[in-house]
Design an enzyme around this catalytic site. Structure first.
Site, PDB file in Angstrom:
ATOM      1  N   ASP A   1       4.936  -4.226  -6.872  1.00  0.00           N
ATOM      2  CA  ASP A   1       4.266  -3.837  -8.115  1.00  0.00           C
ATOM      3  C   ASP A   1       3.985  -2.344  -8.201  1.00  0.00           C
ATOM      4  OD1 ASP A   1       2.331  -4.218  -6.059  1.00  0.00           O
ATOM      5  OD2 ASP A   1       0.738  -4.298  -7.540  1.00  0.00           O
TER       6      ASP A   1
ATOM      7  N   GLU B   1      -6.234   3.649   1.383  1.00  0.00           N
ATOM      8  CA  GLU B   1      -6.350   2.608   2.396  1.00  0.00           C
ATOM      9  C   GLU B   1      -5.182   2.718   3.365  1.00  0.00           C
ATOM     10  OE1 GLU B   1      -8.602  -0.919  -0.110  1.00  0.00           O
ATOM     11  OE2 GLU B   1      -6.438  -1.033   0.136  1.00  0.00           O
TER      12      GLU B   1
ATOM     13  N   ASP C   1       6.314  -0.988  -2.885  1.00  0.00           N
ATOM     14  CA  ASP C   1       6.196  -2.440  -2.861  1.00  0.00           C
ATOM     15  C   ASP C   1       6.531  -3.004  -4.243  1.00  0.00           C
ATOM     16  OD1 ASP C   1       3.924  -1.702  -4.261  1.00  0.00           O
ATOM     17  OD2 ASP C   1       2.611  -3.148  -3.279  1.00  0.00           O
TER      18      ASP C   1
ATOM     19  N   LYS D   1      -4.466   2.046  -6.917  1.00  0.00           N
ATOM     20  CA  LYS D   1      -3.600   2.848  -6.064  1.00  0.00           C
ATOM     21  C   LYS D   1      -2.270   3.050  -6.778  1.00  0.00           C
ATOM     22  CE  LYS D   1      -3.268  -1.291  -3.097  1.00  0.00           C
ATOM     23  NZ  LYS D   1      -4.437  -1.950  -3.650  1.00  0.00           N
TER      24      LYS D   1
ATOM     25  N   SER E   1      -3.192   0.557   4.284  1.00  0.00           N
ATOM     26  CA  SER E   1      -2.073  -0.318   3.941  1.00  0.00           C
ATOM     27  C   SER E   1      -1.135   0.346   2.936  1.00  0.00           C
ATOM     28  CB  SER E   1      -2.594  -1.646   3.389  1.00  0.00           C
ATOM     29  OG  SER E   1      -3.444  -1.437   2.279  1.00  0.00           O
TER      30      SER E   1
ATOM     31  N   SER F   1       2.105  -8.518  -4.712  1.00  0.00           N
ATOM     32  CA  SER F   1       2.282  -7.268  -3.980  1.00  0.00           C
ATOM     33  C   SER F   1       3.508  -7.313  -3.072  1.00  0.00           C
ATOM     34  CB  SER F   1       1.007  -6.942  -3.193  1.00  0.00           C
ATOM     35  OG  SER F   1       1.092  -5.682  -2.581  1.00  0.00           O
ATOM     36  N   HIS F   2       3.303  -7.180  -1.780  1.00  0.00           N
ATOM     37  CA  HIS F   2       4.413  -7.109  -0.822  1.00  0.00           C
ATOM     38  C   HIS F   2       4.887  -8.482  -0.372  1.00  0.00           C
ATOM     39  CE1 HIS F   2       0.648  -7.349   1.425  1.00  0.00           C
ATOM     40  NE2 HIS F   2       1.337  -7.967   2.358  1.00  0.00           N
TER      41      HIS F   2
ATOM     42  N   ASP G   1       2.186  -0.133  -6.404  1.00  0.00           N
ATOM     43  CA  ASP G   1       0.937   0.563  -6.089  1.00  0.00           C
ATOM     44  C   ASP G   1       0.899   1.071  -4.650  1.00  0.00           C
ATOM     45  OD1 ASP G   1       0.626  -1.879  -4.837  1.00  0.00           O
ATOM     46  OD2 ASP G   1      -1.299  -2.369  -5.754  1.00  0.00           O
ATOM     47  N   ARG G   2       1.855   0.659  -3.814  1.00  0.00           N
ATOM     48  CA  ARG G   2       1.880   1.125  -2.426  1.00  0.00           C
ATOM     49  C   ARG G   2       3.228   1.770  -2.121  1.00  0.00           C
ATOM     50  NH1 ARG G   2       1.143  -2.190   1.758  1.00  0.00           N
ATOM     51  NH2 ARG G   2       2.003  -4.034   0.768  1.00  0.00           N
TER      52      ARG G   2
ATOM     53  N   ARG H   1      -3.612 -15.551  -4.820  1.00  0.00           N
ATOM     54  CA  ARG H   1      -2.238 -15.655  -4.337  1.00  0.00           C
ATOM     55  C   ARG H   1      -2.032 -17.015  -3.681  1.00  0.00           C
ATOM     56  NH1 ARG H   1      -1.187  -9.863  -1.271  1.00  0.00           N
ATOM     57  NH2 ARG H   1      -1.658  -8.520  -3.050  1.00  0.00           N
TER      58      ARG H   1
ATOM     59  N   THR I   1     -12.510  -2.885   2.554  1.00  0.00           N
ATOM     60  CA  THR I   1     -11.137  -3.004   2.065  1.00  0.00           C
ATOM     61  C   THR I   1     -11.148  -3.625   0.671  1.00  0.00           C
ATOM     62  OG1 THR I   1     -10.185  -3.172   4.272  1.00  0.00           O
ATOM     63  CG2 THR I   1      -8.917  -4.131   2.465  1.00  0.00           C
TER      64      THR I   1
END
Length: 588
Positions: free
Chosen positions: A294, A380, A292, A393, A382, A121-122, A296-297, A27, A361
């Protein structure tokens, strides 16, 4: 007239020294990928070259993105370079969009060698935001440490990359597109697939869709409010929750993917999903969720804005897996959580007499456990939870688990959580993020903190805060030995565990965007007494958090040269303040 084969071009380049993948791939600020000549190409070549040539030739890979700015241009480069590097087939989501869970699902379904996911991600999107590249391997999960080291090793020595600059693919047209390349006996093939369909088919085989549909459409209809935060999940929410399961169309908000996510970080928490929080506080909805970028969360809210801590969410799911047909049929093998996640899951595992694995993690550590049949559910702190149906996830899967629990128990979110606390006790838990720190200062902070807690005298320390006394039971730098292959992951976070089951954890994060170091501090306190389950988390945790101030009469060296400012949590205690440019003192 017959078209000439598309030429394969070799381009000279020079290596970059900052392309080591972090916890979730590479990233950086979008401007780095977009503006630095060959930066994107170098990393893609490093990923492709990390695959053995014999495995790469003619293989299938999956490509998807969360729709953020620069994704279409990056996808075109990936297609051009995959063709030039001998990949035989690419499977790409319609308009380039695929959620991270969907990529994992498709990799496993078609037995691809892996997949490239364009997401941060986020993290914020847009030209001034962040961009990221993840490489998932053949089991559908994130790259292992070994694979990431291989990618980094290639990147440090890279001198050239291969590309077909004249190759153009239409991401908007479903179906197969074939291209003849120079020196190729078989055409290179790109398949643009429906972004949702394969993933939807998997979910149909996991859940009782009729029971969930009755919950969302029956006479006692549960009104839901789902915020896709203008990320990739919009099409999935509309297709699955609305079209398939019958929720009204207006149940889905912010469901159009935008390159900048509407100007807000697509982070499903109380700070950024404010429109969802406000809507749920109004009392018109019984269930709310946000995802989020993508997919996954996720975050879960109950009626009147009742917030479900992600560690509690994981534990509640574990205790109620029998409501999901998939687990009734296959059984539950064990649970896993990251070290920083609260120990609420451990209590469920103990009650169910199942194994509990504590990992570093990073979702990649769960893959071996699931592949070897040791783990059925993992998560997790998060806001990430998943199971062995894929190797990532999965936010929407988590929402469907919650809806399955509500349908079976005929209770609201808050009642389910409170009954869980009454049975297992409540783990109060919070996390503080300190971002944009000078990397060198952050390194010395963690090094010196480890020196403090590693001292033999530290394990006998007692810290008094008001009428509270915290006695250290143990302290260490977490080390993980994989029970499947024996690999060792060291230096995964500093833990201080007290005799009353309270914990403090300090961890350097590897998921930033390259704009400085991030230190995360986690605090956990266990409460068995139901009379004490209604406290505000910050109030309950204040004594534990401020036990930090008792570590030394004089400020230890680890609080020098580093100002910690929590950018996400305005309630975070101000651990340190500056007296001058170099010396810091603990606030009392």
């Amino acid at each position: 007239m017959t078209k000439s084969p598309i030429p394969v071009v070799t381009v000279q380049t020079a290596p970059f020294d900052d392309q080591r993948p972090g916890t979730n791939g590479l990233r950086r600020k979008t401007a780095v990928f977009e503006g630095k000549k060959n930066y994107l190409q170098n990393y893609i070549q490093s990923v492709l070259s990390s695959i053995d040539l014999r495995d790469r030739q003619g293989c299938t890979m999956v490509v998807g993105s969360d729709g953020r700015y620069f994704s279409p241009a990056a996808t075109e480069v990936i297609v051009q370079m995959a063709a030039a590097n001998g990949i035989g087939r690419l499977v790409i989501g319609h308009n380039g969009l695929l959620s991270t869970p969907a990529v994992s699902c498709i990799i496993r379904k078609i037995k691809a060698i892996g997949g490239i996911i364009l997401t941060a991600s986020h993290n914020p999107g847009g030209p001034a935001g962040d961009f990221g590249i993840k490489f998932n391997v053949a089991n559908g999960g994130p790259s292992s440490d070994t694979v990431m080291e291989r990618i980094y090793h290639v990147s440090r020595k890279l001198e050239e990359y291969a590309i077909c600059p004249d190759l153009r693919v239409d991401l908007s047209r479903l179906g197969r597109q074939e291209f003849d390349l120079e020196n190729k006996f078989k055409p290179f093939r790109v398949e643009i697939v429906d972004s949702v369909e394969v993933y939807l088919q998997l979910l149909r085989n996991i859940f009782d869709f009729s029971a969930i549909k009755s919950l969302l459409t029956g006479p006692d209809q549960l009104k839901i409010h789902i915020d896709a935060m203008n990320g990739v999940m919009g099409p999935y929410v509309r297709r699955i929750l609305c079209d398939e399961l019958g929720a009204p169309a207006n149940s889905a908000v912010n469901s159009v993917p935008l390159e900048d996510f509407g100007g807000q970080p697509p982070e499903p928490n109380l700070t950024y999903a404010t429109s969802l929080v406000d809507a749920m506080k109004g009392g018109d909805f019984g269930f709310g969720a946000a995802f989020d970028a993508d997919g996954d969360r996720y975050m879960i809210l109950g009626e009147n804005g009742f917030f479900v801590n992600p560690a509690d969410s994981l534990a509640v799911m574990a205790a109620n897996l029998s409501t999901v047909p998939y687990f009734r049929q296959l059984g539950v093998k064990g649970f896993a959580r990251s070290m920083a996640t609260s120990t609420a899951l451990d209590r469920v595992a103990k009650a169910m007499k199942l194994a509990l694995y504590e990992t570093p993690t990073g979702w990649r550590y769960f893959g071996n456990l699931m592949d070897s049949g040791r783990c059925s559910l993992c998560g997790e702190e998060s806001f990430g939870t998943g199971s062995d149906h894929i190797r990532e996830k999965d936010g929407l899967w988590s929402v469907l688990v919650w809806l399955s629990i509500i349908a079976a128990r005929k209770q609201g979110v808050e009642q389910i959580v409170r009954e869980h606390w009454a049975k297992f006790g409540r783990n109060y838990f919070c996390r503080f993020d300190y971002e944009g720190l000078d990397p060198r200062a952050a390194f010395y902070l963690m090094r010196d903190l480890e020196s403090v807690i590693s001292d033999k005298a530290f394990t006998s320390q007692k810290f008094a805060v008001g009428d509270h006394i915290y006695s250290v039971e143990r302290a260490d730098n977490f080390e993980y030995i994989d029970p499947v292959d024996g690999t060792v992951a060291r230096n995964q976070g500093l833990r201080i565990v007290f005799t009353d089951a309270s914990r403090l954890v300090f961890r350097m994060s590897g998921s930033g965007g390259g704009t400085g170091a991030t230190i995360r501090i986690y605090a956990e306190s266990f409460e068995r007494d139901p009379e004490r389950h209604n406290r505000e988390t910050q109030v309950q945790m204040v004594f534990l958090i401020y036990s930090l101030t008792g570590w030394a009469a004089e400020p230890p060296s680890f609080i020098k040269q580093c100002v910690l400012t929590d950018v996400n949590n305005p309630l975070c205690p101000p651990f340190y303040k500056s007296k001058d440019n170099n010396v810091f003192s603990v606030l009392t």
